[in-house]
Design a protein around this motif. Structure first.
Motif, PDB file in Angstrom:
ATOM      1  N   ALA A  81       0.826  -1.207   0.000  1.00 18.08           N
ATOM      2  CA  ALA A  81       0.000   0.000   0.000  1.00 18.08           C
ATOM      3  C   ALA A  81       0.859   1.256   0.000  1.00 18.08           C
ATOM      4  O   ALA A  81       0.597   2.208  -0.749  1.00 18.08           O
ATOM      5  CB  ALA A  81      -0.927  -0.008   1.211  1.00 18.08           C
ATOM      6  N   GLN A  82       1.867   1.256   0.844  1.00 19.22           N
ATOM      7  CA  GLN A  82       2.725   2.442   0.910  1.00 19.22           C
ATOM      8  C   GLN A  82       3.411   2.712  -0.421  1.00 19.22           C
ATOM      9  O   GLN A  82       3.473   3.854  -0.880  1.00 19.22           O
ATOM     10  CB  GLN A  82       3.774   2.263   2.007  1.00 19.22           C
ATOM     11  CG  GLN A  82       3.211   2.346   3.409  1.00 19.22           C
ATOM     12  CD  GLN A  82       4.294   2.079   4.426  1.00 19.22           C
ATOM     13  OE1 GLN A  82       5.093   2.953   4.725  1.00 19.22           O
ATOM     14  NE2 GLN A  82       4.314   0.866   4.936  1.00 19.22           N
ATOM     15  N   LEU A 117       2.318   6.084   8.924  1.00 17.35           N
ATOM     16  CA  LEU A 117       1.859   4.691   8.956  1.00 17.35           C
ATOM     17  C   LEU A 117       3.025   3.722   8.821  1.00 17.35           C
ATOM     18  O   LEU A 117       3.046   2.656   9.447  1.00 17.35           O
ATOM     19  CB  LEU A 117       0.854   4.459   7.836  1.00 17.35           C
ATOM     20  CG  LEU A 117      -0.496   5.165   7.972  1.00 17.35           C
ATOM     21  CD1 LEU A 117      -1.343   4.935   6.728  1.00 17.35           C
ATOM     22  CD2 LEU A 117      -1.227   4.703   9.216  1.00 17.35           C
ATOM     23  N   GLY A 118       4.003   4.107   8.006  1.00 10.16           N
ATOM     24  CA  GLY A 118       5.184   3.267   7.854  1.00 10.16           C
ATOM     25  C   GLY A 118       5.966   3.143   9.145  1.00 10.16           C
ATOM     26  O   GLY A 118       6.461   2.061   9.488  1.00 10.16           O
ATOM     27  N   TYR A 119       6.066   4.252   9.875  1.00  9.03           N
ATOM     28  CA  TYR A 119       6.789   4.201  11.152  1.00  9.03           C
ATOM     29  C   TYR A 119       6.059   3.307  12.151  1.00  9.03           C
ATOM     30  O   TYR A 119       6.688   2.535  12.886  1.00  9.03           O
ATOM     31  CB  TYR A 119       6.935   5.607  11.718  1.00  9.03           C
ATOM     32  CG  TYR A 119       7.684   5.641  13.027  1.00  9.03           C
ATOM     33  CD1 TYR A 119       9.061   5.426  13.069  1.00  9.03           C
ATOM     34  CD2 TYR A 119       7.019   5.853  14.225  1.00  9.03           C
ATOM     35  CE1 TYR A 119       9.748   5.424  14.267  1.00  9.03           C
ATOM     36  CE2 TYR A 119       7.701   5.859  15.426  1.00  9.03           C
ATOM     37  CZ  TYR A 119       9.061   5.650  15.443  1.00  9.03           C
ATOM     38  OH  TYR A 119       9.738   5.652  16.642  1.00  9.03           O
ATOM     39  N   LEU A 120       4.723   3.401  12.157  1.00 12.45           N
ATOM     40  CA  LEU A 120       3.941   2.530  13.030  1.00 12.45           C
ATOM     41  C   LEU A 120       4.179   1.071  12.676  1.00 12.45           C
ATOM     42  O   LEU A 120       4.357   0.215  13.549  1.00 12.45           O
ATOM     43  CB  LEU A 120       2.455   2.879  12.903  1.00 12.45           C
ATOM     44  CG  LEU A 120       1.472   2.023  13.706  1.00 12.45           C
ATOM     45  CD1 LEU A 120       1.760   2.121  15.194  1.00 12.45           C
ATOM     46  CD2 LEU A 120       0.045   2.452  13.413  1.00 12.45           C
ATOM     47  N   ASN A 121       4.200   0.775  11.391  1.00 14.11           N
ATOM     48  CA  ASN A 121       4.449  -0.593  10.940  1.00 14.11           C
ATOM     49  C   ASN A 121       5.861  -1.047  11.303  1.00 14.11           C
ATOM     50  O   ASN A 121       6.089  -2.198  11.685  1.00 14.11           O
ATOM     51  CB  ASN A 121       4.252  -0.682   9.425  1.00 14.11           C
ATOM     52  CG  ASN A 121       4.277  -2.111   8.926  1.00 14.11           C
ATOM     53  OD1 ASN A 121       3.691  -3.002   9.521  1.00 14.11           O
ATOM     54  ND2 ASN A 121       4.965  -2.332   7.814  1.00 14.11           N
ATOM     55  N   TYR A 122       6.821  -0.141  11.213  1.00 16.08           N
ATOM     56  CA  TYR A 122       8.204  -0.479  11.542  1.00 16.08           C
ATOM     57  C   TYR A 122       8.346  -0.839  13.021  1.00 16.08           C
ATOM     58  O   TYR A 122       9.146  -1.705  13.388  1.00 16.08           O
ATOM     59  CB  TYR A 122       9.122   0.692  11.199  1.00 16.08           C
ATOM     60  CG  TYR A 122      10.583   0.407  11.444  1.00 16.08           C
ATOM     61  CD1 TYR A 122      11.319  -0.399  10.575  1.00 16.08           C
ATOM     62  CD2 TYR A 122      11.242   0.924  12.555  1.00 16.08           C
ATOM     63  CE1 TYR A 122      12.650  -0.673  10.800  1.00 16.08           C
ATOM     64  CE2 TYR A 122      12.581   0.654  12.791  1.00 16.08           C
ATOM     65  CZ  TYR A 122      13.282  -0.137  11.906  1.00 16.08           C
ATOM     66  OH  TYR A 122      14.600  -0.417  12.142  1.00 16.08           O
ATOM     67  N   ALA A 129      13.025  -2.749   4.105  1.00 15.11           N
ATOM     68  CA  ALA A 129      12.122  -2.247   3.068  1.00 15.11           C
ATOM     69  C   ALA A 129      11.228  -1.144   3.614  1.00 15.11           C
ATOM     70  O   ALA A 129      10.966  -0.140   2.939  1.00 15.11           O
ATOM     71  CB  ALA A 129      11.286  -3.395   2.506  1.00 15.11           C
ATOM     72  N   GLN A 130      10.770  -1.321   4.849  1.00 12.41           N
ATOM     73  CA  GLN A 130       9.921  -0.307   5.461  1.00 12.41           C
ATOM     74  C   GLN A 130      10.677   0.999   5.674  1.00 12.41           C
ATOM     75  O   GLN A 130      10.161   2.091   5.408  1.00 12.41           O
ATOM     76  CB  GLN A 130       9.372  -0.810   6.795  1.00 12.41           C
ATOM     77  CG  GLN A 130       8.431   0.157   7.488  1.00 12.41           C
ATOM     78  CD  GLN A 130       7.192   0.425   6.671  1.00 12.41           C
ATOM     79  OE1 GLN A 130       6.223  -0.320   6.728  1.00 12.41           O
ATOM     80  NE2 GLN A 130       7.208   1.495   5.900  1.00 12.41           N
ATOM     81  N   GLY A 135      11.760   6.674   4.105  1.00 15.79           N
ATOM     82  CA  GLY A 135      12.708   7.671   3.602  1.00 15.79           C
ATOM     83  C   GLY A 135      12.276   8.258   2.274  1.00 15.79           C
ATOM     84  O   GLY A 135      12.370   9.483   2.053  1.00 15.79           O
ATOM     85  N   LEU A 136      11.780   7.419   1.358  1.00 15.81           N
ATOM     86  CA  LEU A 136      11.332   7.908   0.053  1.00 15.81           C
ATOM     87  C   LEU A 136      10.116   8.823   0.189  1.00 15.81           C
ATOM     88  O   LEU A 136      10.011   9.836  -0.517  1.00 15.81           O
ATOM     89  CB  LEU A 136      11.004   6.726  -0.860  1.00 15.81           C
ATOM     90  CG  LEU A 136      12.203   5.891  -1.343  1.00 15.81           C
ATOM     91  CD1 LEU A 136      11.716   4.679  -2.141  1.00 15.81           C
ATOM     92  CD2 LEU A 136      13.147   6.741  -2.185  1.00 15.81           C
TER      93      LEU A 136
END
Length: 456
Positions: A81-82, A117-122, A129-130, A135-136
Motif C-alpha cells: 500500500a505504501q 503509517l510506515g513508522y507505526l508498521n516499523y 524495506a519499510q 525515507g522515500l
C-alpha cells in the motif's frame, strides 16, 4: 522458545498486530478507495479520462490492500500500500496538483500520512524495506513542498474545482495524519501496557502448560510436547505468537523458560510414580536466549536434581535459529546438556539455517521435520522426496526423526513408509490440559489391557 506447534490460520493475523491496528488499516484502505471513487466520478463527468485512470488506480489499490489484510497478509499489504500510494501521491502532485498563485499544492501531505503509517508498521516489525519506503516518502514530501515541479502532462483545472480540491485534500490528509498520530500513540500505550502485564504474569500464576501427544508408528502415545500458554485475567487467552516475541524483547524468556523447565520436570516426576505414565518422555522448547545464558546448564542440572527425574525422559527442543548464534558456543552448550543425559532435538528442520555440516557437528539425537513439508508430502512428489531424503540423512547420522503437523492418516502412512518413527499433530490430539492428557493415557492403557485379555 517456539511459539506453538500448531499451524496458524490467516486470521491469527496478522503478524503480531493488535485487532485495533488491523481495523485501522482496513478502514484506511477503504477510505482511499472511496476517495478515488468520488474523484473518479467528478473527472468522468468532466471527461478527463487520463485522470479517471489514475482514480481507478487509487480504487484498485485500496481494495487490493483491503483484501490482503482480510486474508491475514497485513505486513505485506502495508508495504504494498505504501509503495503504490506513494507513487500515486507523487503523480498527483506533478500532474493534477501543480501549485498556482490561487491554489497551493496539498496532495503531498498524503506522503506524511504514509510515512507515519510506515513508522507505526516499523515498530511492529523491523524491516529494511519499510525504512526505505519511509525515507522515500519524506524525500518526496520535501521536494514537492519546496518546488513547483510539474510534468508536461499536467492538467489545468478550472479554478473553482482546483480550490475545492485543495480544501478537500487538505482536510482529508490532515485528518488521516491526525488519526495516524493517534494510532501511534495508542499502539505505544498498548505495547507499554502489554509489557507490564507480561512481566506480572509469571508472578501472578497466569501461565500454564498444555501437552500435545507424541506417538509412535502404531499411534501409541510415547510422550508429549509441553507448550506455554498465557491466560490473562484482562486479555483472555493470549496467543504465543504475540507474547513470546515480546517476552524475548523484554529479556524475560530466561525467567519464563526456567519456569517452564521446572513445571515440565515436576510433571515428569509425577509420571514416574504411575506405572502407565513412567515411560513417557516430555519435550520442552528452549529459546536461543536461554541456551546461551551463562547459567543455563547449571539451571538444568539443579532442576533435574530437585525434581529427581530421569534425564533421558527429558527432551530439549531448539529451533534452527540457534545456528545463527555463536555456533561454537551453541555446540559447547549442547555437549554439556548431553553429558547430563538429556535428549536434544532440532525443531522445524529445513526452514532456516540448517546445513549438512551443522547437522554433523551438532550433538543432537532427534530431528523434527517441519509441518510445511509434512502437509505438502501427500500431494506434492517433490515434498515427499524431500521428506524421504531428510529421514534417510538423519538416520545415517544416528538421529531419530519426528514428523510434526500430521493431520491425516495419509500423511502418517507416507511418513511411516519413509522411515519416521515418531509423530505429532492434530491427527493424534491437539494441545490439551495435563489432566486431559493423563486421562487419554489411562484410556489407552485400559484399551491395550482389554485387547491383551481378548487375545488370551
Amino acid at each position: 522458545m517456539k511459539a506453538s506447534t500448531q499451524p496458524q490460520s490467516s486470521s491469527v493475523v496478522a503478524d503480531h498486530y493488535s485487532r485495533r491496528t488491523v481495523l485501522a488499516f482496513q478502514y484506511g484502505s477503504l477510505a482511499f478507495a472511496v476517495i478515488g471513487l468520488l474523484w473518479g466520478v467528478v473527472f468522468a463527468a468532466i471527461g478527463w479520462w487520463s485522470v479517471v485512470a489514475l482514480d481507478v488506480g487509487i480504487i484498485t489499490t485500496g481494495l487490493a490492500i483491503y483484501l490482503l489484510i482480510r486474508r491475514g497478509r497485513l505486513a505485506f499489504g502495508i508495504l504494498a500500500a505504501q509503495a503504490a500510494l506513494m507513487v500515486i501521491a507523487i503523480i498527483m502532485g506533478l500532474m493534477l496538483d501543480v501549485p498556482t498563485a490561487d491554489a497551493p499544492r496539498v496532495s503531498h501531505i498524503y506522503l506524511l500520512v504514509l510515512a507515519a503509517l510506515g513508522y507505526l508498521n516499523y515498530q511492529r516489525g523491523k524491516s529494511t524495506a519499510q525504512l526505505v519506503l519511509i525515507g522515500l516518502c519524506l524525500l518526496a514530501f520535501v521536494v514537492l513542498a519546496s518546488t513547483p515541479l510539474a510534468t508536461p502532462l499536467a492538467v489545468t483545472m478550472p479554478d473553482g474545482l482546483r480550490i475545492a480540491g485543495s480544501w478537500a485534500n487538505t482536510i482529508v490528509a490532515t485528518t488521516m495524519l491526525a488519526a495516524s498520530i493517534h494510532a501511534m500513540q495508542a499502539e505505544f500505550t498498548r505495547k507499554d501496557r502489554f509489557a507490564r502485564d507480561l512481566m506480572a504474569a509469571l508472578w501472578k500464576d497466569e501461565f500454564h502448560l498444555v501437552f500435545q501427544p507424541q506417538v509412535d508408528s502404531s499411534q501409541t502415545t510415547t510422550g508429549a510436547e509441553a507448550l506455554l500458554r498465557w491466560n490473562s485475567p484482562t486479555r483472555g487467552l493470549v496467543s504465543p505468537v504475540e507474547f513470546i516475541p515480546e517476552a524475548e524483547r523484554l529479556g524475560l524468556m530466561v525467567t519464563i523458560g526456567g519456569w517452564v523447565l521446572e513445571q515440565g520436570c515436576r510433571t515428569l516426576a509425577r509420571w514416574e510414580k504411575t506405572p502407565e505414565l513412567r515411560n513417557l518422555s516430555l519435550s520442552i522448547n528452549v529459546s536461543v536466549s536461554q541456551l546461551v545464558h551463562e547459567d543455563f546448564e547449571q539451571l538444568v542440572r539443579d532442576t533435574l536434581e530437585k525434581t529427581r527425574v530421569l534425564p533421558e525422559r527429558l527432551t530439549l527442543e531448539l529451533t534452527e535459529s540457534v545456528l545463527a548464534s555463536d555456533i561454537e558456543l551453541v555446540i559447547a552448550k549442547l555437549h554439556a546438556l548431553r553429558r547430563l543425559g538429556i535428549t536434544v532435538a532440532l525443531d522445524d528442520f529445513g526452514t532456516g539455517y540448517s546445513s549438512l555440516s551443522y547437522l554433523q557437528r551438532l550433538p543432537i539425537q532427534q530431528v523434527k521435520i517441519d509441518r510445511s513439508f509434512v502437509q505438502d508430502a501427500v500431494n506434492n512428489p517433490a515434498s515427499a522426496s524431500l521428506v524421504n531424503s531428510i529421514v534417510l540423512m538423519s538416520r545415517d547420522l544416528g538421529h531419530t526423526v519426528l514428523a510434526e503437523g500430521v493431520e491425516t492418516i495419509e500423511q502418517h502412512e507416507l511418513l511411516a513408509r519413509s522411515g519416521c518413527v515418531e509423530f505429532q499433530g492434530y491427527l493424534y490430539g491437539k494441545p490439551m490440559p495435563l489432566a486431559e492428557f493423563e486421562q487419554r493415557l489411562e484410556i489407552e492403557a485400559q484399551t491395550a489391557a482389554s485387547g491383551v485379555r481378548r487375545s488370551v
